[in-house]
Design an enzyme around this catalytic site. Structure first.
Site, PDB file in Angstrom:
ATOM      1  N   GLY A 256      32.406 -56.095 -16.046  1.00 50.59           N
ATOM      2  CA  GLY A 256      33.451 -56.963 -16.073  1.00 50.59           C
ATOM      3  C   GLY A 256      33.309 -58.231 -15.550  1.00 50.59           C
TER       4      GLY A 256
ATOM      5  CD  GLN B  39      34.127 -62.515 -11.327  1.00 45.44           C
ATOM      6  OE1 GLN B  39      34.340 -62.003 -12.436  1.00 45.44           O
ATOM      7  NE2 GLN B  39      33.277 -61.885 -10.541  1.00 45.44           N
TER       8      GLN B  39
ATOM      9  CB  CYS C  69      33.427 -57.931  -7.239  1.00 42.01           C
ATOM     10  SG  CYS C  69      34.162 -59.500  -7.938  1.00 42.01           S
ATOM     11  CG  LEU C  70      29.200 -59.504 -11.609  1.00 41.28           C
ATOM     12  CD1 LEU C  70      29.042 -59.872 -13.010  1.00 41.28           C
ATOM     13  CD2 LEU C  70      27.658 -58.607 -11.203  1.00 41.28           C
TER      14      LEU C  70
ATOM     15  CG  HIS D  90      37.784 -55.895 -10.511  1.00 44.86           C
ATOM     16  ND1 HIS D  90      37.286 -55.483  -9.135  1.00 44.86           N
ATOM     17  CD2 HIS D  90      37.198 -57.156 -10.563  1.00 44.86           C
ATOM     18  CE1 HIS D  90      36.513 -56.341  -8.516  1.00 44.86           C
ATOM     19  NE2 HIS D  90      36.290 -57.353  -9.551  1.00 44.86           N
ATOM     20  CD  GLU D  91      36.626 -58.010 -14.276  1.00 41.15           C
ATOM     21  OE1 GLU D  91      36.655 -59.239 -13.833  1.00 41.15           O
ATOM     22  OE2 GLU D  91      35.757 -57.384 -13.900  1.00 41.15           O
TER      23      GLU D  91
ATOM     24  CG  HIS E 152      38.606 -61.782 -10.761  1.00 39.76           C
ATOM     25  ND1 HIS E 152      37.981 -62.532  -9.546  1.00 39.76           N
ATOM     26  CD2 HIS E 152      37.648 -60.511 -10.877  1.00 39.76           C
ATOM     27  CE1 HIS E 152      36.982 -61.509  -9.299  1.00 39.76           C
ATOM     28  NE2 HIS E 152      36.700 -60.566  -9.668  1.00 39.76           N
TER      29      HIS E 152
HETATM   30 ZN   LIG Z   1      35.408 -59.067  -9.415  1.00 34.34          ZN
END
Ligand SMILES: [Zn+2]
Length: 151
Positions: free
Chosen positions: A45, A50, A88-89, A130-131, A134
């Site tokens: 995701g 990000q 998470c990236l 989660h996304e 963000h």
């Molecule tokens: Zn994330």
């Protein structure tokens, strides 16, 4: 290739704005760029902040099914919750236990601006929550539960 911002970059705390212009060619380019970098980094995701965009967009790929959500909003959540380790990236190599509803219903738009509804459960429900966090400037560390180590 788009660059992924890492915590504690301030941009990750920025609130996003809704997409209004679905004819803008930049939109398609941004979404395909997000998909590309997400796959290259082996993520499941990714949210626009990000990659330094303040638009309300996120992408996911779970069980090999790609999802593109524009202006997503969670409409309902199951009462049942579960704790699961999330990565998470923007926090490479780290995992945090997070408690989230097991099922969610989400309203969003697709790339053409058409309204879509998604009923998600399990891993997809978790990734999308989660996304969407963000997109509101909320990060996994804000949600992480502190759990006691067993002795
Ligand atoms: Zn994330």
């Amino acid at each position: 290739m788009l660059k992924i911002l890492k915590y504690p970059n301030d941009f990750l705390r920025k609130k996003t704005r809704e997409v209004n212009d679905f004819k803008d060619s930049k939109l398609t380019r941004l979404v395909s760029g997000m998909m590309k970098v997400m796959e290259a980094e082996k993520g499941i995701g990714l949210a626009a902040p990000q990659v330094s965009s303040d638009l309300r967009i996120c992408v996911a790929k779970v069980d090999n099914v790609p999802h593109i959500l524009i202006n997503p909003k969670i409409k309902s959540k199951s009462r049942k919750k579960e704790i699961f380790e999330e990565g998470c990236l923007s926090f490479p190599g780290k995992f945090f236990p997070v408690e989230r509803p097991v099922k969610v219903k989400i309203k969003a738009r697709d790339l053409s601006g058409k309204k879509i509804k998604i009923k998600a459960e399990g891993l997809l429900a978790r990734v999308l929550q989660h996304e969407i966090d963000h997109l509101d400037g909320i990060l996994v560390i804000d949600r992480a539960v502190k759990y006691e180590e067993k002795k």
